[in-house]
Design an enzyme around this catalytic site. Sequence first.
Site, mmCIF file in Angstrom:
data_model
loop_
_atom_site.group_PDB
_atom_site.id
_atom_site.type_symbol
_atom_site.label_atom_id
_atom_site.label_comp_id
_atom_site.label_asym_id
_atom_site.label_seq_id
_atom_site.Cartn_x
_atom_site.Cartn_y
_atom_site.Cartn_z
ATOM 1 N N HIS A 11 0.871 -1.172 0.000
ATOM 2 C CA HIS A 11 0.000 0.000 0.000
ATOM 3 C C HIS A 11 0.908 1.222 0.000
ATOM 4 C CE1 HIS A 11 -3.442 2.533 0.729
ATOM 5 N NE2 HIS A 11 -2.840 3.070 1.776
ATOM 6 N N CYS A 43 -3.465 3.127 -5.446
ATOM 7 C CA CYS A 43 -2.866 3.987 -4.419
ATOM 8 C C CYS A 43 -1.468 4.466 -4.801
ATOM 9 C CB CYS A 43 -2.858 3.297 -3.057
ATOM 10 S SG CYS A 43 -1.969 1.725 -3.020
#
Length: 168
Positions: free
Chosen positions: A30, A119
């Site tokens: 992430h 992301c």
Amino acid sequence: MAFNDCFSLNYPGNPCPGDLIEVFRPGYQHWALYLGDGYVINIAPVDGIPASFTSAKSVFSSKALVKMQLLKDVVGNDTYRINNKYDETYPPLPVEEIIKRSEFVIGQEVAYNLLVNNCEHFVTLLRYGEGVSEQANRAISTVEFVTAAVGVFSFLGLFPKGQRAKYY
């Protein structure tokens, strides 16, 4: 420094405003962007699922919410490192510009797609003015390879076993 050479599980380093933060989740990474004072900006599924459970949900999401959160809350029990890995390819925007762009989008709902707008694309767009994702490129390459392999095996399946040798 493009890559934090001092990275360890216990001491990932002190990020500076504008730094890219790579968070290691089980099976994927992430990405967030450090704003300062312990805060990052990142995107998460609209329904507010906790950070550690966003992977499966994000595969099926088409929208994400831009959030400003404490780095420690985004990381949770995972580990992270400072990773400005694209600095040699894309010059970073001035820090003031990165922060201004980030503040403008906090709280907004944005389009999300695992392969073309994830992301990593989001935070690299803020830092460099260009959305880039090595992780997505690897996934696309894998899908292309599997598709090609399935096509070849399907094509070969059209011929009886004895005739296959004639076509090589």
